[in-house]
Write an enzyme that holds these catalytic residues in place. Structure first.
Site, mmCIF file in Angstrom:
data_model
loop_
_atom_site.group_PDB
_atom_site.id
_atom_site.type_symbol
_atom_site.label_atom_id
_atom_site.label_comp_id
_atom_site.label_asym_id
_atom_site.label_seq_id
_atom_site.Cartn_x
_atom_site.Cartn_y
_atom_site.Cartn_z
ATOM 1 N N ARG A 124 35.469 45.282 24.263
ATOM 2 C CA ARG A 124 36.050 44.108 24.937
ATOM 3 C C ARG A 124 35.744 42.813 24.177
ATOM 4 O O ARG A 124 35.529 41.758 24.753
ATOM 5 C CB ARG A 124 35.553 44.007 26.378
ATOM 6 N N LEU A 141 37.661 40.860 22.486
ATOM 7 C CA LEU A 141 38.611 39.772 22.716
ATOM 8 C C LEU A 141 38.353 39.104 24.055
ATOM 9 O O LEU A 141 38.455 37.874 24.170
ATOM 10 C CB LEU A 141 40.041 40.302 22.644
ATOM 11 N N GLY A 156 38.423 39.410 50.086
ATOM 12 C CA GLY A 156 37.351 40.409 50.060
ATOM 13 C C GLY A 156 36.178 40.040 49.196
ATOM 14 O O GLY A 156 35.044 39.983 49.666
ATOM 15 N N SER A 157 36.418 39.779 47.919
ATOM 16 C CA SER A 157 35.302 39.536 47.007
ATOM 17 C C SER A 157 35.026 38.051 46.861
ATOM 18 O O SER A 157 35.924 37.209 46.983
ATOM 19 C CB SER A 157 35.612 40.131 45.631
ATOM 20 N N GLU A 191 31.241 41.739 48.530
ATOM 21 C CA GLU A 191 31.356 42.851 47.589
ATOM 22 C C GLU A 191 30.449 42.732 46.371
ATOM 23 O O GLU A 191 30.782 43.195 45.269
ATOM 24 C CB GLU A 191 32.815 43.035 47.148
ATOM 25 N N HIS A 229 46.436 44.477 51.836
ATOM 26 C CA HIS A 229 46.672 43.390 50.883
ATOM 27 C C HIS A 229 47.494 43.913 49.710
ATOM 28 O O HIS A 229 47.262 45.018 49.220
ATOM 29 C CB HIS A 229 45.340 42.841 50.365
ATOM 30 N N HIS A 237 43.902 33.316 40.034
ATOM 31 C CA HIS A 237 43.899 33.651 38.618
ATOM 32 C C HIS A 237 43.926 32.413 37.732
ATOM 33 O O HIS A 237 44.013 32.519 36.515
ATOM 34 C CB HIS A 237 45.080 34.564 38.301
#
Length: 764
Positions: free
Chosen positions: A16, A18, A441-442, A493, A650, A703
């Site tokens: 990972r 990038l 949720g989170s 969570e 959801h 986001h």
């Protein structure tokens, strides 16, 4: 002689790399030049990994999204980013996530960011792309520098480069007209840009160009079919050879159209369209290249090489040196290297192939065709042994699970009472105000949380210490929600690494990789669990954490679960039985958890089906079959509870208007959906469809680091209230908050709660 090539390689890096470089740049910790250097380093490594191929893709690498890169190549940028000065890379980040690095945004006089572009799923995958935006006035201006620079890099490394671009018809089809204009009306303006781009690539030394048109595996009306004929007559300039590339499905009625297009080669996904190989081989001109996707670019199981050669050898005899072999689609959708996996047991590992191993499979197949099976006898025998072992393994088949699935018909497939009756009983129990506020949720997964999980997995802290730390984080989440004044709480969570992996780790029939990361969008990666056998739930998975959180507050606490369809669609799923059978097993396991939560006193249970639409077949004719078993799986999971227990679900970043009947048939008491990036456009369906239950349209785009204002949230909810009765509206973000920082989340939720108070005071 058969040739080998690839359609695309995983861009994020085996570790990972990038992802971490992007996030460091966005935080201002590294420079733009350092980020670009990391991109160049990854490209060089990935071309080296593919160097044994006869043709290697160039242009498949993107810092954020290849569709967004194509928009930049075509000069199709939203007006809101054009007036900001700065590097094209920073402009692309602003479109993708609302902003770039702080210093770059300050220099470009864009410190507060811009509205991020809409994001949705790439066909039926879990990869998200940034939707191209069009208006009736859209024009195109080619900027080929990205592709030409990468061609130079590849040539310097000595690879046989094959540039990759998205085709013009697919580009228009996957975009959106912001003014309801006709996207196809732009084709006459778009095609000269493509001709210019192809000429530039030819001048720069490209001989073949891979031009992706995956829209060809969907149903096309006459207008779009004609667009293909028009487009490829125009693009057939002779400057370069075109490999028209399709994937993810069958061509069906579009096969004669594809075979007749004036291109020099066609790629067919022979994993999904195996039964079309003979017809395409027969209809394609003898001088044309037939590229066959013979290893699965979407899943991680080994290819049965001997069985593949059985049907491939006759094709090779007829097509000769015009036969190319490739994965079915870009390898973007699988992890990089199986050899990195040190903890997978040897038996299971022998059944798998990641990106590098899939390229090895291509090499074996090509050598067998070109030099005879005897030349790769050892490899074929090893492959046969692995395939036989998997078929016969007792780890795969559990008679007890199969017996339970056989009795599914005895379960109740509907709630005790209709929604209207349930809603009254739930309202009396929960006593929520109008416009109830909640989150999905989170809450933020801080570095401390991730470090705690890592230390626990490594054995540096024991379970008691781990549980104490997680409990402290849950208590913090409860305190923050108390302070914010939310109406329905979540536990945050903190104990969960991923919404699918967490459950997979607690279910029999799953295995897990260490480094099996796959890009979902931008810097966001997921590590799909490997569903290799029959599924069962040995013990409760979430009850302790949820009941502890509920003990800290008088506010209702949601139990948070991932639904069976989403677990299925976000896993690497076994390919030896129908997906519907695996989904039914998952539904029974999650049902047990739902009932345990209810018995523990949890009165609101959210069963996320974020990926419901993602599994939808690309052809409408096949939708009903999928939706029937997918909705049935939700019913199995949810419908064992009493009327007083409120079931939420959801869905995020999917166009669901065309399956609204099936979503309503799920009969969840409350559904929360993404609407912030589309400015409530996804609610247009409710102009004509009377959704019967409660709905929470997402008002906070999680986001993006941008913080929504109170006024913005009020405006969005007033738009929603024009379509949904006020008494059935909730207010919530559009997705979970794990990827955000607390210093972003608190002010955003503060504004959300304030907006709810304002709406209550004014009754919307």
């Amino acid at each position: 002689m058969a040739y080998t090539h690839n359609l695309g390689f995983p861009r994020i890096g085996a570790r990972r790399e990038l992802k971490f470089a992007l996030e460091s740049y966005w935080k201002g910790q590294i420079s733009r030049d350092e980020l670009k250097a990391k991109g160049a380093q990854l490209r060089q490594r990935h071309w080296r990994d593919q160097s044994a191929l006869d043709f290697v893709p160039v242009g498949d690498f993107a810092f954020y999204d290849h569709v967004l890169d194509m928009s930049f190549t075509l000069g199709n940028l939203p007006e809101r980013v054009r007036h900001h000065e700065g590097d094209a890379l920073d402009s692309s980040f602003r479109i993708a996530r609302g902003r770039s690095a702080p210093a770059a945004d300050q220099k470009a006089q864009c410190p507060n960011g811009v509205t991020a572009g809409e994001m949705t799923k790439w066909f039926d995958t879990n990869y998200h792309y940034i939707v191209p935006e069009f208006t009736a006035d859209t024009t195109f201006a080619v900027n080929s520098s990205r592709l030409l620079e990468q061609l130079d890099e590849a040539r310097a490394q000595g690879v046989a480069a094959k540039p990759v671009i998205i085709g013009p018809v697919t580009y228009l089809a996957i975009g959106k007209a912001r003014d309801d204009s006709d996207r196809l009306a732009l084709l006459p303006r778009l095609l000269p840009a493509y001709v210019e781009l192809l000429n530039a690539l030819a001048t720069h030394g490209a001989t073949w160009v891979q031009i992706d048109e995956p829209i060809l595996v969907t149903e096309l009306d006459e207008e779009w079919t004609q667009a293909f004929s028009t487009a490829y007559r125009t693009l057939n300039t002779g400057s370069v050879k075109l490999l028209l590339t399709t994937y993810f499905g069958q061509l069906r009625e579009n096969l004669p159209l594809v075979a007749a297009l004036p291109v020099q080669g066609v790629h067919l996904d022979a994993v999904n369209a195996r039964d079309e190989v003979e017809a395409l081989n027969a209809q394609l001109p003898a001088e044309s290249v037939l590229s066959l996707g013979v290893v699965n670019g979407r899943n991680i199981w080994k290819t049965d090489l001997n069985a593949t050669l059985d049907w491939l050898e006759p094709v090779a005899r007829t097509r000769g040196d015009r036969l190319w072999l490739a994965p079915s689609c870009s390898l973007l959708h699988v992890p990089v290297d199986l050899e990195s996996e040190e903890k997978l047991d040897a038996e299971l590992k022998s059944w798998l192939a990641f990106a590098r191993q899939k390229l090895d499979e291509l090499r074996v197949l090509a050598n067998a065709l070109n030099h005879g099976r005897a030349s790769v006898k050892a490899a074929l025998e090893t492959n046969r042994s692995a395939m036989d072992a998997r078929r016969q393994s007792p780890r795969v088949h559990n008679p007890a699970v199969q017996a339970r699935v056989a009795k599914i018909g005895e379960l109740r497939h509907h709630r005790n009472s209709p929604y209207a009756h349930r809603a009254q009983r739930q309202a009396a129990l929960l006593k929520l105000p109008p416009f109830p506020t909640t989150t999905i949720g989170s809450f933020p997964q801080t570095a401390e949380i991730r470090q705690t999980r890592s230390r626990f997995r490594a054995g540096d802290i024991d379970e008691t210490a781990y549980r104490e730390i997680i409990r402290a984080e849950i208590a913090r989440c409860v305190r923050e929600q108390e302070g914010l004044g939310l109406d329905v709480f979540v536990h945050g969570e903190a104990e969960r690494n991923d919404m699918v992996e967490y459950f997979g780790e607690r279910l029999e029939g799953y295995a897990f990789s260490q480094f099996g990361w796959v890009q979902s969008y931008g810097s966001r990666c997921v590590k799909p669990p490997i569903l290799f056998g029959d599924i069962s739930r040995p013990q409760a998975m979430t009850v302790d954490w949820i009941t502890y959180a509920q003990s800290l507050t008088d506010k209702p606490m949601k139990g948070m679960l991932t639904g069976p369809v989403t677990i299925l669609n976000w896993s690497f799923v076994r390919d030896d039985q129908p997906r519907s059978a695996s989904c039914a097993q998952l539904a029974l396991a999650i049902r047990e958890e739902v009932l345990d939560l209810e018995r523990a006193g949890v009165r609101i249970i959210q069963i996320d089906e974020a990926a419901l639409r993602e599994g939808l077949p690309l052809r409408r004719a096949q939708w009903k079959e999928y939706l029937d078993w997918a909705v049935s799986a939700f019913h199995i999971t949810a419908n064992g509870v009493s009327d007083e227990t409120q079931i939420h679900t959801h869905m995020c970043y999917s166009e669901f208007n065309d399956i609204i009947d099936s979503i309503a048939a799920m009969d969840a008491d409350v559904i929360t959906i993404e609407t912030s990036r589309s400015d409530m456009e996804l609610l247009d369906v409710f102009d004509t469809f009377r959704y019967p239950n409660e709905i929470g349209p997402g008002v906070y785009d999680i986001h993006s680091p941008n913080i929504p204002t109170e006024e913005h949230i009020v405006q969005l909810m007033r738009k929603a209230a024009e379509r949904i009765p006020v008494e059935r509206l909730w207010i919530n973000p559009d997705c979970g908050l794990k990827t955000r920082q607390w210093n972003e989340v608190i002010p955003a939720l503060t504004n959300m709660v304030a907006a709810a108070a304002r709406l209550r005071a004014t009754k919307a």
